[in-house]
Design a protein around this motif. Structure first.
Motif, PDB file in Angstrom:
ATOM      1  N   THR A 174       0.825  -1.211   0.000  1.00 18.65           N
ATOM      2  CA  THR A 174       0.000   0.000   0.000  1.00 18.65           C
ATOM      3  C   THR A 174       0.861   1.263   0.000  1.00 18.65           C
ATOM      4  O   THR A 174       0.391   2.327  -0.362  1.00 18.65           O
ATOM      5  N   ALA A 175       2.107   1.139   0.429  1.00 15.88           N
ATOM      6  CA  ALA A 175       2.996   2.306   0.435  1.00 15.88           C
ATOM      7  C   ALA A 175       3.623   2.484  -0.945  1.00 15.88           C
ATOM      8  O   ALA A 175       3.856   1.502  -1.657  1.00 15.88           O
ATOM      9  N   PRO A 176       3.887   3.725  -1.358  1.00 12.61           N
ATOM     10  CA  PRO A 176       4.564   3.948  -2.634  1.00 12.61           C
ATOM     11  C   PRO A 176       5.924   3.250  -2.635  1.00 12.61           C
ATOM     12  O   PRO A 176       6.664   3.308  -1.647  1.00 12.61           O
ATOM     13  N   LEU A 177       6.246   2.576  -3.734  1.00 16.30           N
ATOM     14  CA  LEU A 177       7.487   1.811  -3.829  1.00 16.30           C
ATOM     15  C   LEU A 177       8.637   2.691  -4.310  1.00 16.30           C
ATOM     16  O   LEU A 177       8.424   3.732  -4.930  1.00 16.30           O
ATOM     17  N   LEU A 178       9.824   2.254  -4.018  1.00 14.82           N
ATOM     18  CA  LEU A 178      11.027   2.959  -4.467  1.00 14.82           C
ATOM     19  C   LEU A 178      11.382   2.451  -5.862  1.00 14.82           C
ATOM     20  O   LEU A 178      11.446   1.240  -6.091  1.00 14.82           O
ATOM     21  N   ALA A 179      11.566   3.364  -6.804  1.00 15.71           N
ATOM     22  CA  ALA A 179      11.881   2.977  -8.183  1.00 15.71           C
ATOM     23  C   ALA A 179      13.039   3.829  -8.706  1.00 15.71           C
ATOM     24  O   ALA A 179      13.324   4.905  -8.186  1.00 15.71           O
ATOM     25  N   GLN A 181      15.107  10.333 -14.039  1.00 13.62           N
ATOM     26  CA  GLN A 181      14.704  10.977 -12.781  1.00 13.62           C
ATOM     27  C   GLN A 181      15.425  10.444 -11.555  1.00 13.62           C
ATOM     28  O   GLN A 181      15.302  11.014 -10.474  1.00 13.62           O
ATOM     29  N   GLY A 182      16.165   9.376 -11.700  1.00 12.59           N
ATOM     30  CA  GLY A 182      16.855   8.802 -10.542  1.00 12.59           C
ATOM     31  C   GLY A 182      15.892   8.069  -9.631  1.00 12.59           C
ATOM     32  O   GLY A 182      14.879   7.522 -10.081  1.00 12.59           O
ATOM     33  N   LEU A 183      16.184   8.095  -8.340  1.00 14.33           N
ATOM     34  CA  LEU A 183      15.318   7.425  -7.382  1.00 14.33           C
ATOM     35  C   LEU A 183      14.054   8.235  -7.130  1.00 14.33           C
ATOM     36  O   LEU A 183      14.104   9.461  -7.011  1.00 14.33           O
ATOM     37  N   ARG A 184      12.926   7.553  -7.070  1.00 16.37           N
ATOM     38  CA  ARG A 184      11.664   8.223  -6.752  1.00 16.37           C
ATOM     39  C   ARG A 184      10.684   7.199  -6.199  1.00 16.37           C
ATOM     40  O   ARG A 184      10.897   5.998  -6.322  1.00 16.37           O
TER      41      ARG A 184
END
Length: 202
Positions: free
Chosen positions: A111-116, A121-124
């Motif tokens: 449910t939490a936004p994942l790290l991509a 854009q680098g990490l987001r």
């Protein structure tokens, strides 16, 4: 088509109950209701109306195709959320299967936004919503919202509408009033007045 007419009529006939603007799970629980004169409605009765409800509440996009199996999953989770709300209102032990169902929905997808990472854009952080898991994400969000309501500061003001046969839930905003709408409040007052008149001679 009859189904669509019924759900659209229900949406205009009964406004969201108090608290539904703060908790999507409250409005989710109230997508089915019993009305006077043997009437009822279910806003999740068909895949099309279930899809409209999800899109209207920002839980998916209108282009996602919903099938009956998905609408059935929504109706099943709704029944479990309603059982947990009813147990909280009645101060009884919640059904084990309802706790399990909500926990299953909570843990089925992140449910939490994942790290991509991408080169531009680098990490987001991103909210992953692959089309085939759109309903799972929506159910996880609703389950998390229900868990927040049941364990948060508003749990104590969760109530069931006190105007039979209505079975919607609400958050009490004015003292002891337990009505989900003006219409239900008027009906409850009229019933009380009638009972007083008919019972006065005795």
């Amino acid at each position: 088509m009859g189904d669509t007419l019924t759900t659209d009529t229900a949406q205009t006939a009964l406004p969201p109950a108090p608290g539904a603007d703060r908790y999507r799970s409250l409005e989710f629980a109230d997508t089915a209701a019993t009305l006077p004169a043997g009437q009822s409605y279910d806003l999740l009765a068909a895949p099309e109306s279930a899809m409209r409800w999800l899109a209207a509440h920002g839980l998916t996009t209108p282009d996602v195709q919903l099938y009956e199996v998905c609408a059935q999953r929504m109706r099943t989770l709704r029944a479990h959320v309603r059982a947990l709300f009813a147990a909280r209102v009645d101060a009884t032990t919640p059904p084990e299967e309802s706790l399990h169902a909500v926990n299953e929905a909570l843990t089925a997808v992140p449910t939490a936004p994942l790290l991509a990472w991408d080169g531009a854009q680098g990490l987001r952080r991103i909210q992953a919503h692959p089309t085939d898991r759109a309903v799972s994400h929506a159910l996880a969000a609703l389950a998390a919202d229900a868990a927040d309501l049941l364990t948060g500061p508003d749990a104590g003001i969760l109530a069931a509408c006190g105007s039979a046969p209505c079975d919607r839930f609400l958050l009490r905003t004015h003292g002891r009033r337990h009505w989900c709408s003006t219409r239900c409040g008027d009906r409850a007052r009229a019933a009380r007045a009638y009972a007083r008149r008919s019972g006065a001679p005795g």
